[in-house]
Design an enzyme around this catalytic site. Sequence first.
Site, mmCIF file in Angstrom:
data_model
loop_
_atom_site.group_PDB
_atom_site.id
_atom_site.type_symbol
_atom_site.label_atom_id
_atom_site.label_comp_id
_atom_site.label_asym_id
_atom_site.label_seq_id
_atom_site.Cartn_x
_atom_site.Cartn_y
_atom_site.Cartn_z
ATOM 1 N N ARG A 199 52.301 22.523 32.012
ATOM 2 C CA ARG A 199 52.721 21.736 32.715
ATOM 3 C C ARG A 199 53.081 20.400 31.945
ATOM 4 O O ARG A 199 54.050 19.684 32.234
ATOM 5 C CB ARG A 199 52.094 21.335 34.105
ATOM 6 C CG ARG A 199 52.540 22.190 35.206
ATOM 7 C CD ARG A 199 51.719 21.925 36.516
ATOM 8 N NE ARG A 199 50.304 21.805 36.387
ATOM 9 C CZ ARG A 199 49.350 21.739 37.253
ATOM 10 N NH1 ARG A 199 49.868 21.416 38.830
ATOM 11 N NH2 ARG A 199 48.288 21.909 37.122
ATOM 12 N N LYS A 201 51.081 33.946 47.879
ATOM 13 C CA LYS A 201 50.718 34.939 46.971
ATOM 14 C C LYS A 201 51.488 36.250 47.371
ATOM 15 O O LYS A 201 52.014 37.210 46.698
ATOM 16 C CB LYS A 201 49.303 35.502 46.800
ATOM 17 C CG LYS A 201 48.841 34.095 45.800
ATOM 18 C CD LYS A 201 49.407 34.021 44.645
ATOM 19 C CE LYS A 201 49.041 34.637 43.639
ATOM 20 N NZ LYS A 201 49.732 34.301 42.141
ATOM 21 N N LYS A 256 44.248 20.259 27.017
ATOM 22 C CA LYS A 256 44.878 21.728 27.188
ATOM 23 C C LYS A 256 45.634 22.263 25.944
ATOM 24 O O LYS A 256 45.364 23.198 25.583
ATOM 25 C CB LYS A 256 45.781 21.661 28.342
ATOM 26 C CG LYS A 256 44.749 21.567 29.690
ATOM 27 C CD LYS A 256 45.741 21.619 30.912
ATOM 28 C CE LYS A 256 44.837 21.410 31.950
ATOM 29 N NZ LYS A 256 45.541 21.533 33.401
ATOM 30 N N ALA A 284 51.110 31.496 36.011
ATOM 31 C CA ALA A 284 51.200 30.466 36.821
ATOM 32 C C ALA A 284 51.488 30.374 38.361
ATOM 33 O O ALA A 284 52.396 31.386 38.627
ATOM 34 C CB ALA A 284 52.283 29.468 36.151
ATOM 35 N N THR A 285 50.775 29.666 38.981
ATOM 36 C CA THR A 285 50.986 29.590 40.371
ATOM 37 C C THR A 285 50.565 28.276 41.049
ATOM 38 O O THR A 285 49.759 27.638 40.608
ATOM 39 C CB THR A 285 50.147 30.820 41.305
ATOM 40 O OG1 THR A 285 50.573 30.962 42.525
ATOM 41 C CG2 THR A 285 48.880 30.317 41.259
ATOM 42 N N TYR A 311 47.731 29.905 50.485
ATOM 43 C CA TYR A 311 47.333 30.769 49.291
ATOM 44 C C TYR A 311 47.962 32.063 49.586
ATOM 45 O O TYR A 311 48.440 32.765 48.950
ATOM 46 C CB TYR A 311 46.195 30.378 49.118
ATOM 47 C CG TYR A 311 45.616 31.236 47.592
ATOM 48 C CD1 TYR A 311 46.341 30.929 46.449
ATOM 49 C CD2 TYR A 311 44.998 32.424 47.448
ATOM 50 C CE1 TYR A 311 46.210 31.476 45.335
ATOM 51 C CE2 TYR A 311 44.660 33.035 46.302
ATOM 52 C CZ TYR A 311 45.533 32.694 45.198
ATOM 53 O OH TYR A 311 45.129 33.161 43.994
ATOM 54 N N LEU A 336 38.503 38.908 42.297
ATOM 55 C CA LEU A 336 37.701 37.702 42.305
ATOM 56 C C LEU A 336 37.535 37.766 40.861
ATOM 57 O O LEU A 336 36.495 38.568 40.315
ATOM 58 C CB LEU A 336 36.275 37.506 43.218
ATOM 59 C CG LEU A 336 35.617 36.331 42.861
ATOM 60 C CD1 LEU A 336 36.556 35.191 42.946
ATOM 61 C CD2 LEU A 336 34.608 36.196 43.746
ATOM 62 N N VAL A 337 37.754 37.027 39.898
ATOM 63 C CA VAL A 337 37.554 37.038 38.332
ATOM 64 C C VAL A 337 36.341 36.367 38.217
ATOM 65 O O VAL A 337 36.207 35.273 38.382
ATOM 66 C CB VAL A 337 38.813 36.537 37.710
ATOM 67 C CG1 VAL A 337 38.676 36.951 36.364
ATOM 68 C CG2 VAL A 337 40.306 37.377 38.214
ATOM 69 N N ASP A 362 57.200 23.378 34.436
ATOM 70 C CA ASP A 362 56.514 23.157 35.680
ATOM 71 C C ASP A 362 57.111 23.883 36.682
ATOM 72 O O ASP A 362 58.327 24.093 36.976
ATOM 73 C CB ASP A 362 56.466 21.788 35.857
ATOM 74 C CG ASP A 362 55.669 21.371 37.156
ATOM 75 O OD1 ASP A 362 55.443 22.296 38.153
ATOM 76 O OD2 ASP A 362 55.365 20.066 37.551
#
Length: 338
Positions: free
Chosen positions: A36, A173, A43, A84-85, A169, A201-202, A63
């Site tokens: 972004r 998604k 970053k 990206a989300t 969310y 879940l990561v 972005d």
Amino acid sequence: MGEGSKVCVTGGSGYIGSWLINKLLAKGYTVHATLRDLKNESKVGLLKSLPHAEGKLVLFEADIYNPTQFDPAIQGCEYVFHVATPLAHEPGSSQQYKDTTEAAVAGTKSIAMSCVRSGTVKRLIYTASVVSAAPLKEDGSDFKDVMDETCWTPLHDSLYLHDPFYKDYIFSKTTSEKHVLSYGNDENGGGLEVVTLPCGLVGGDTLLSTPSTRTVCIAQIVQNERAYKSLKFLEGLLGKIPLVHIDDVCDAHIFCMETPSITGRFLCASSYISLQEMANHYALYYPEFTVKQENEDGERKDIKWSSTKLCEKGFVYKYDAKMILDDCIKCARRMGEL
């Protein structure tokens, strides 16, 4: 593949994006990564410091709220990973979109169209979430017997009124994934192959210095109420919690790029466990910590994880639930969180 192939990763400075770029560079790919803000030195510095980044990694500013910015990054690439989300819509962040769902769908649509316009992109791989695949019946009254790729989370406002953040969310998604899949089977796709990977879940390690979904995995130990609330939400929505290691997630993305012919939806998780099973693991192997006690709901239906599509294609998970949770603890200790 690898050597000479050019790929694009959106959301390159995020938890999954940064790990994926690291793996792609190690395999010899040239990577176009979007961030972004290219003025964010921490970053940018993280990505530029990755092994093999010099001469192989090109950074682009883009972005999700200005989706046409992705064109230059996608141009000339053979494969695009849309990671990206927008996680939460901030009022005032954009006059264009009224909520997270509208922003996410617009971004996904624009990136898919950029792929089509490029004339070079063969396949778009979208990082989806298992929140789009709840095994709930359409009216939300009860669970189905199994959770697999045929499950789509019912989008009824009344089901999620208790928490606007989770509702946003789930809606963003689910709607985005359905939209991007439409490019793989309709004439607008122009021959574009589309794969979606609704990831569990990561957990595991991280390249970042900031919290990630890994923190949610250890919420029962660190007594983080917000993270714990996310765990409870996932179990309530999905019956149990699908878990997957960050390494397996990124390997699955690369597998879906390198496999000669693959399209469609593939759930991505190696384990499917309850909060009680997570608490038992921590209590048994880490007695030095105070583990949040779970009230096991004896009436809960035993839903089976029945997603085998990815493994049938030849993918092999390397990490089971114990390894994922243990790596979360190791990482948290390394970062001073425990």
